[in-house]
Design an enzyme around this catalytic site. Structure first.
Site, mmCIF file in Angstrom:
data_model
loop_
_atom_site.group_PDB
_atom_site.id
_atom_site.type_symbol
_atom_site.label_atom_id
_atom_site.label_comp_id
_atom_site.label_asym_id
_atom_site.label_seq_id
_atom_site.Cartn_x
_atom_site.Cartn_y
_atom_site.Cartn_z
ATOM 1 N N GLN A 89 36.570 59.863 44.876
ATOM 2 C CA GLN A 89 36.017 58.829 43.998
ATOM 3 C C GLN A 89 34.493 58.966 43.975
ATOM 4 O OE1 GLN A 89 35.630 54.592 44.876
ATOM 5 N NE2 GLN A 89 36.882 54.158 43.088
ATOM 6 N N TYR A 119 29.810 47.956 39.861
ATOM 7 C CA TYR A 119 28.808 49.005 40.133
ATOM 8 C C TYR A 119 28.249 49.555 38.813
ATOM 9 C CZ TYR A 119 30.473 48.247 44.803
ATOM 10 O OH TYR A 119 30.799 47.634 45.990
ATOM 11 N N ARG A 166 38.483 54.631 36.910
ATOM 12 C CA ARG A 166 38.914 53.329 37.442
ATOM 13 C C ARG A 166 38.201 52.182 36.731
ATOM 14 N NH1 ARG A 166 39.376 50.498 43.514
ATOM 15 N NH2 ARG A 166 41.552 50.088 43.136
ATOM 16 N N GLY A 206 45.766 49.463 48.962
ATOM 17 C CA GLY A 206 44.515 49.557 49.702
ATOM 18 C C GLY A 206 44.720 49.165 51.154
HETATM 19 C C1 LIG Z 1 37.736 48.102 53.260
HETATM 20 C C2 LIG Z 1 37.793 48.250 51.768
HETATM 21 C C3 LIG Z 1 36.959 49.139 51.123
HETATM 22 C C4 LIG Z 1 37.026 49.340 49.744
HETATM 23 N N1 LIG Z 1 36.242 50.295 49.139
HETATM 24 C C5 LIG Z 1 36.429 50.618 47.839
HETATM 25 C C6 LIG Z 1 35.773 51.737 47.253
HETATM 26 O O1 LIG Z 1 35.020 52.487 47.896
HETATM 27 N N2 LIG Z 1 36.007 51.981 45.947
HETATM 28 C C7 LIG Z 1 36.833 51.185 45.183
HETATM 29 O O2 LIG Z 1 37.008 51.449 44.001
HETATM 30 N N3 LIG Z 1 37.473 50.136 45.720
HETATM 31 C C8 LIG Z 1 37.319 49.853 47.026
HETATM 32 N N4 LIG Z 1 38.045 48.835 47.598
HETATM 33 C C9 LIG Z 1 39.044 48.118 46.794
HETATM 34 C C10 LIG Z 1 40.431 48.768 46.971
HETATM 35 O O3 LIG Z 1 40.484 50.041 46.370
HETATM 36 C C11 LIG Z 1 41.527 47.893 46.344
HETATM 37 O O4 LIG Z 1 41.245 47.711 44.988
HETATM 38 C C12 LIG Z 1 41.631 46.531 47.016
HETATM 39 O O5 LIG Z 1 41.714 46.654 48.430
HETATM 40 C C13 LIG Z 1 42.869 45.780 46.509
HETATM 41 O O6 LIG Z 1 44.054 46.490 46.843
HETATM 42 P P1 LIG Z 1 44.989 45.961 48.046
HETATM 43 O O7 LIG Z 1 45.343 44.550 47.672
HETATM 44 O O8 LIG Z 1 46.157 46.891 48.064
HETATM 45 O O9 LIG Z 1 44.178 46.011 49.303
HETATM 46 C C14 LIG Z 1 37.954 48.594 48.979
HETATM 47 C C15 LIG Z 1 38.785 47.668 49.618
HETATM 48 C C16 LIG Z 1 38.729 47.496 50.991
HETATM 49 C C17 LIG Z 1 39.679 46.536 51.670
#
Ligand SMILES: Cc1cc2nc3c(=O)[nH]c(=O)nc-3n(C[C@H](O)[C@H](O)[C@H](O)COP(=O)(O)O)c2cc1C
Length: 366
Positions: free
Chosen positions: A101, A181, A229, A323
């Site tokens: 990414q 972002y 995304r 995630g």
């Molecule tokens: C610790 C953490 C770091 C994340 N870092 C990013 C990232 O670098 N890029 C991004 O697009 N989303 C990031 N996200 C968002 C996740 O990709 C995802 O959209 C979010 O956790 C919701 O999915 P989930 O409900 O399955 O956790 C992050 C989420 C968490 C929990």
């Protein structure tokens, strides 16, 4: 019993995946060295998760100007590319597929992360958020509006990052145009007050994404190795406020991607907060955009085994990204297959650095 939809293979013109479970991109702040070079510990972590149909890496910076968090790896220096090579090898050794990414945070940064320089953004509008700097959390500042030359450089940085990712052994890249972002700041009318060709109309606010895709293609990277995304109903986070232009802007982006860009996939997130009362928000992102996008669609946010299977069975998406569940369940695919209970992730170690809460969550299956 018929196999769960999530566990069935997926094949498109560009992707050949052994199941439909995707590891969502997650920043974990473990590149703890001065050059923010990916480490052996990161190779171990991603290798542990290689049974996912596809892993999308944590956001990785395309340039020093794009930095917004400490200890997050970049993909602009030769050392970083060499570091990533070890990580991609660990995933490929276990038969996994891996996209990088690629990321620029824009205004969600601080001079202390940028060698004293102001963050760059479409317009000089402070997101009034907090960012984590070497001295702890600090308030964001008013960023500096990018000049056209700086926009051109940023476009070139993304094209170079895509080439660097392929040189590092990644199977493709995902452009991080979500979550408030840089790209999202251009898309959104409250963060973009430009009066040149990157502001004003929907076409102008969306232009940066298409310029970057065109530049990646012109650099010789097949767009079948590129994903995008988007988080259309983001509201009240990262300084983003929805307005009456927001959903029409995403409609335009998705339709144009569908008609003109033969991508690896479009990765959409459902709302991160309850937006049922938010004016102008779309609470059902996959349902709105599935009919508008003809290519491969990934859907994310708070998915479970049950919800993921339903989304695929209903035809609302092709692939499902998880995630938080991937933080504490490295063998998530096997746990789904064998109906093994899932482990809970410890939020205190999401970004804490070090191996604790990172590569030490054990597998519960063989
Ligand atoms: C610790 C953490 C770091 C994340 N870092 C990013 C990232 O670098 N890029 C991004 O697009 N989303 C990031 N996200 C968002 C996740 O990709 C995802 O959209 C979010 O956790 C919701 O999915 P989930 O409900 O399955 O956790 C992050 C989420 C968490 C929990």
């Amino acid at each position: 019993m018929a196999e769960q939809p999530l566990l069935t293979p997926f094949k498109s013109a560009h992707l050949d995946l052994r199941n439909r479970v995707v590891m969502a991109p997650m920043t974990r702040s473990r590149a703890e060295n001065p050059g923010t070079v990916p480490t052996d510990l990161m190779a171990e972590y991603y290798g542990q998760r290689a049974s996912a149909g596809l892993i999308i890496s944590e956001g990785t910076y395309v340039s020093p100007e794009g930095v917004g968090y400490i200890n997050v790896p970049g993909i602009y220096s030769p050392e970083q590319v060499a570091g990533w090579r070890k990580v991609t090898e660990a995933v490929h050794a276990k038969g996994g597929k891996f996209f990088a990414q690629i990321w620029h945070v824009g205004r969600v940064s601080h001079p202390d992360l940028l060698g004293g320089n102001l963050p760059l953004a479409p317009s000089a509008i402070n997101p009034h958020d907090k960012v984590y700097t070497p001295t702890g959390f600090q308030e964001t500042v008013e960023p500096r509006a990018m000049t056209l030359a700086e926009i051109k450089k940023t476009i070139a940085d993304f094209a170079q990052a895509a080439q660097n990712a392929l040189a590092a052994g990644f199977d493709g890249v995902e452009i991080h145009s979500a979550n408030g972002y840089l790209f999202h700041q251009f898309f959104n009318g409250t963060s973009n007050h430009r009066t040149d060709e990157y502001g004003g109309s929907i076409e102008n606010r969306a232009r940066l994404l298409f310029d970057v895709l065109d530049a990646i293609k012109a650099a010789g990277v097949d767009l079948g190795k590129v994903g995008v995304r988007l988080n259309p109903s983001l509201h009240g986070l990262f300084g983003i406020t929805m307005d009456e232009q927001t959903i029409p802007t995403f409609d335009y982006i998705v339709k144009r991607l569908s008609a003109e860009y033969d991508l690896a996939y479009l990765h959409l997130t459902e709302p991160m907060t309850d937006v049922r009362e938010v004016p102008f928000a779309e609470p059902h992102v996959a349902k709105r955009y599935r009919p508008l996008y003809k290519g491969t669609l990934i859907i994310n946010v708070r998915m479970t085994e049950e919800k993921g299977n339903k989304v695929i069975a209903d035809g609302d998406a092709d692939l499902v990204a998880f995630g938080t569940l991937y933080i504490s369940n490295p063998d998530l695919v096997e746990r789904f297959a064998q109906h093994v209970p899932l482990a809970e992730a410890d939020k205190n170690t999401f970004y804490s650095g070090g191996p604790k809460g990172y590569a030490d969550y054990p597998a519960a299956t063989k």
